[in-house]
Design a protein around this motif. Structure first.
Motif, short mmCIF file in Angstrom:
data_model
loop_
_atom_site.label_atom_id
_atom_site.label_comp_id
_atom_site.label_asym_id
_atom_site.label_seq_id
_atom_site.Cartn_x
_atom_site.Cartn_y
_atom_site.Cartn_z
N VAL A 96 0.87 -1.18 0.00
CA VAL A 96 0.00 0.00 0.00
C VAL A 96 0.91 1.23 0.00
N PRO A 98 2.53 4.70 0.68
CA PRO A 98 2.40 5.61 1.83
C PRO A 98 1.50 6.81 1.55
N TRP A 100 -1.19 6.82 0.00
CA TRP A 100 -2.60 6.44 0.03
C TRP A 100 -3.18 6.48 1.44
N VAL A 101 -2.32 6.37 2.45
CA VAL A 101 -2.80 6.31 3.83
C VAL A 101 -3.49 7.62 4.18
N GLY A 102 -4.72 7.53 4.65
CA GLY A 102 -5.50 8.71 4.99
C GLY A 102 -6.39 9.19 3.86
N LYS A 180 -4.52 0.87 4.16
CA LYS A 180 -3.34 1.00 5.01
C LYS A 180 -2.56 -0.31 4.96
N PRO A 181 -1.26 -0.27 5.28
CA PRO A 181 -0.46 -1.49 5.27
C PRO A 181 -0.89 -2.42 6.41
N HIS A 183 -0.24 -3.64 9.45
CA HIS A 183 0.62 -3.37 10.61
C HIS A 183 -0.07 -3.87 11.86
N GLY A 204 -2.74 -5.85 2.31
CA GLY A 204 -3.35 -4.55 2.55
C GLY A 204 -4.60 -4.69 3.39
N TYR A 790 -1.02 2.33 15.97
CA TYR A 790 -0.70 2.66 14.58
C TYR A 790 -1.87 3.41 13.95
N LEU A 791 -1.58 4.59 13.40
CA LEU A 791 -2.58 5.45 12.77
C LEU A 791 -3.76 5.72 13.70
#
Length: 845
Positions: A96, A98, A100-102, A180-181, A183, A204, A790-791
């Motif tokens: 995924v 980076p 793209w996160v959010g 998100k990855p 994690h 993902g 995380y996030l």
């Protein structure tokens, strides 16, 4: 045919090499892989010179005969490592981005697994399509970096108006996804969720995002339906599970969840309390579609087929009844395994049955060892990541152990008639010993691997399984399947209700057994070498019992006892030292403090859901990994779910002498914390154990009794001091805010002004409303640690707070990046162990 022992050695070597290939810290370079492949080709050429080279030159070259086995093992190693690394490179290439996160991206794809119910909605595997409308996503598809499988959550409020039942395998959707990855938290000795995702090709994670800002064109839209054999099979399974819910509505849902696990392999509804019951009684392996269930069903179908087939002369003339029975049994086993989810034990069983049938049809002499080895090769060639799964070792390891322990190495064909007759009489005379040996073997086969992976095993397991294995496999499961067949085929509900009642009685019997023997769970930690030694000793023990070699049996039993009683070889903690374990717990707090003879836990992590918390998932497994069976005390800093969520689970799993907290005893009881001694933490309290001083710096009496005040300012602030060493002090601060920090700085009763703290756990996970400049200046930490998720939606730790600590000269760490963080107060070294670095493997790149 290759000698059996060479096949076993080669197979074991392949498994070892494949496991080692996945444990390297980084992927090999392309040049290294080409070199390994070249070496493998060279080895194959040397193994078969008459085929690949000049026969007249090599036919008398004898050294090749002496080194054939080492060369073959080298070839297997090179091929295995090359294949595993090449497959891993492809899998790790899917990430995924980076950026793209959010963000919310529109992704088109197919639902590839049965949607399962969660406390918040539905979850399923989503397989993106080759053609995408979003240009950014299409670029990732073209480059091969878009994850081929995405674990997707769809919240209840955003599901289609037709309900969760509208989601089916094979449907093609356009979904607005927040990606998100994969994690997860990382702690030694705790289940590795990231490795599980990697082994199952989940690269993902996503959530379907629908809100007031979502454009009409971006709303979830079903584009069509792809009907394949797999989708039809899985939808049939989903329909059957749904029918069980409908027809058993009003019945005990906990029993229904176990019924679905036993019949169709759906374990999603089995609660943690039920898993604990199964662990305490040692029957966890039965609450799934195991090889025993599938083999039993195949044998039953084969017997019925052969019995009926013999009644028709035309059918027997077309195909012998034995052949028809075997082939139909295999087809039924394959179909049932697919309907039950095609888990690894089911794969192993079907592959073994197919290989056995194939060898028997070829007229080739076969044995359980040979069939198991071929099955292993087949499974690992198809999926080299299977060795990352615990079920692989439990399934194949237990079966291999049983075959080696119970295989009669004396073949009937090698005996004369008189010897055969005597052997038959001996077997008949000692039949009961064989039965006991099998049951003992099953119990011993599960014991080492269970202790190694889960750090616990049931003391009742061997005795309970003596009854449970034949009862569940031979009676309960067939009755449940028959009830499902009658219920689905004829529309009758009463067979399912009766089956439900039967299963309920069985679960009640297990609960009664746990009440009679409440301490039936044995916690112990084994190293890999102990598992190997125990496997060898337990095989010898079973063989000695079956052959009535009582002296050998006594020696083997004594050897097993010695291995199990071997003390841990961990470095001892000296007086005046503290071993500190800052757990990677997500958005919450949990710190284990170990002195020479005492153990304290500061906070117990968050609650993840109604049936899951940090105590069950992280803290208790970690305590068992560390060999901690008793906590002298547990400090619960304040009444907040991310600090106390796992307290009840911890108190039920290990003995806790007392709780020190700012929470009322009534609230402690409501949280399920079963501890009689609850003491209020107040400023000025101090105690010394093993040369280590513990001090409470906050709150004061007025703060605790202020009903209008929030819970965070009431946090218990704990300071730990030692006399010497590279690191001498630790400050654990809970969720205090800037106002409480100011009180600490100016307080005459043990404030922190000019009171240096070498290590500081950031107040309130590093939020913007804490870690004020005066507090940081007063404590002047060398290390500042943030425990956050995380996030997390709170964006902890705050960037300004992070920069504030760095400006003060502190080395800043976050458990999101480091994993579990361990260090020592009072030791010569000030180095910290970051688990994401020390436990590193290529999947963390």
């Amino acid at each position: 045919m290759v000698a059996q022992w060479r096949l076993v050695l080669t197979t074991a070597w392949m498994v070892v090499c494949l496991t080692a290939a996945h444990e390297v810290r980084a992927l090999f370079s392309i040049e290294t892989l080409w070199l390994l492949l070249a070496v493998a080709v060279l080895c194959v050429v040397l193994l078969y010179p008459n085929t690949f080279l000049w026969p007249q030159f090599f036919k008398n070259f004898k050294p090749f005969k002496r080194v054939r086995l080492p060369v073959a093992l080298l070839a297997v190693a090179c091929l295995t490592v090359t294949y595993a690394q090449a497959r891993a490179w492809r899998r790790l290439h899917e990430v995924v981005q980076p950026s793209w996160v959010g963000k919310t991206l529109s992704v088109q794809g197919r639902i590839d697994s049965i949607p399962t119910r969660t406390p918040f909605g539905m979850r399923f595997l989503f397989k993106p399509s080759p053609s995408q409308q979003d240009a950014e996503v299409q670029t990732a598809v073209n480059e091969g970096t878009l994850p081929s499988q995405i674990s997707t959550a769809w919240y209840e409020d955003d599901l289609p108006v037709t309900g969760a039942g509208a989601l089916r395998v094979g449907q093609v959707w356009s979904l607005p996804l927040g990606l998100k990855p994969p994690h997860a938290t990382q702690n030694p000795g705790v289940f590795d969720q990231e490795r599980y995702w990697f082994a199952n090709d989940v690269r993902g994670l996503a959530t379907v995002r629908v809100n007031k800002d979502t454009r009409l064109d971006d709303y979830p839209n079903m584009l069509g339906m792809e009907t394949t054999f797999w989708s039809a099979l899985q939808n049939t399974r989903g329909w059957a599970l749904h029918q069980l819910d409908v027809r058993l509505a009003g019945q005990d849902e906990a029993v229904t969840a176990v019924l679905k696990a036993l019949t169709f392999g759906d374990q999603s509804g089995v609660s943690n309390a039920q898993w604990m019951l199964f662990q305490q009684t040692g029957v966890t392996h039965l609450v799934s579609i195991s090889g025993v269930h599938i083999t039993m069903l195949a044998m039953l179908v084969a017997w019925l087929t052969q019995t009926l087939w013999r009644r028709s002369l035309k059918l027997c003339a077309w195909m012998p009844s034995l052949y028809a029975a075997q082939w139909l049994g295999l087809v039924v086993a394959l179909t049932y395994a697919l309907l039950a989810g095609w888990a690894l034990p089911a794969q192993r069983t079907v592959v073994m049955l197919a290989i056995w049938l194939w060898l028997s049809r070829l007229g080739v002499a076969s044995s359980g060892v040979r069939v198991l080895c071929f099955a292993l090769w087949g499974v690992l060639c198809f999926d080299p990541f299977a060795v990352l799964s615990i079920s692989f070792w439990l399934s194949f390891g237990a079966v291999a152990w049983l075959i080696l322990a119970l295989n009669d190495h004396e073949q009937v064909g090698d005996l004369n008639p008189l010897q055969v007759e005597k052997q038959a009489e001996k077997k008949e005379a000692h039949k009961w010993l064989s039965v006991m040996g099998v049951q003992l073997a099953i119990g011993l086969a599960l014991l080492p691997v269970t202790l190694y992976f889960f750090h616990q095993a049931s003391l009742l397991g061997v005795a309970v399984n003596f009854i449970a294995i034949p009862l569940v496999s031979g009676v309960v499961t067939p009755l449940l399947l028959l009830a499902c067949a009658l219920g689905f085929g004829l529309g009758w509900t009463w067979p399912l209700v009766w089956a439900h009642a039967l299963l309920s009685k069985g679960l009640m019997a297990l609960s009664w057994l746990v009440e009679v023997i409440p301490n039936g769970l044995w916690t112990h930690t084994l190293k890999w070498w102990q598992v190997v030694v125990l496997a060898v000793l337990s095989i010898a023990l079973v063989l000695a019992m079956r052959r009535q070699r009582w002296v050998w049996l006594s020696c083997c039993a004594a050897g097993v006892a010695v291995v199990l009683a071997t003390p841990r070889l961990d470095t001892a903690i000296a007086d005046g030292q503290v071993r500190v374990h800052v757990l990677d717990i997500g958005q919450g707090s949990a710190v284990l403090l170990q002195t020479a003879h005492h153990n304290w836990l500061y906070d117990a992590g968050p609650k993840y859901g109604e049936d899951s918390d940090a105590g069950v998932r992280v803290i208790v497994p970690y305590l068992r990994e560390m060999g901690v069976e008793h906590l002298d005390g547990m400090v619960l800093s304040h009444n907040d779910a991310d600090h106390t969520g796992g307290a009840g689970s911890v108190s039920r799993a290990v003995r806790v002498d007392r709780v020190l907290t700012s929470i009322s005893p009534e609230r402690i009881t409501e949280m399920g914390v079963n501890i009689s001694t609850v003491q209020l933490c107040l400023v000025g309290q101090a105690w010394t154990v093993d040369g280590v001083k513990f001090s409470i710096l906050s709150p004061d009496q007025a703060t605790v009794q202020n009903a209008e005040l929030a819970d965070n300012p009431k946090s218990c602030v704990l300071r730990v001091d030692v006399g010497s060493g590279a690191l001498k002090s630790l400050l654990l601060t809970g969720d205090i805010d800037a106002l409480q920090e100011a009180k600490l700085v100016v307080s005459p009763a043990g404030g922190v002004r000019d009171w240096h703290a070498d290590v500081l756990l950031m107040p309130h996970h590093g939020s913007g409303g804490s870690s004020s400049a005066p507090f940081i200046e007063a404590s002047s930490p060398r290390w500042a640690i943030a425990q956050s998720g995380y996030l997390n939606p709170f964006h902890h730790p705050h960037p300004l707070v992070w920069a504030r600590y760095q400006a003060a000269g502190a080395v800043v760490s976050n458990t999101v990046d480091s994993g579990a963080l361990r260090f020592c107060l009072g030791c010569v070294s000030s180095e910290a162990d970051h688990w994401r670095e020390s436990g590193r493997w290529y999947g963390w790149d």
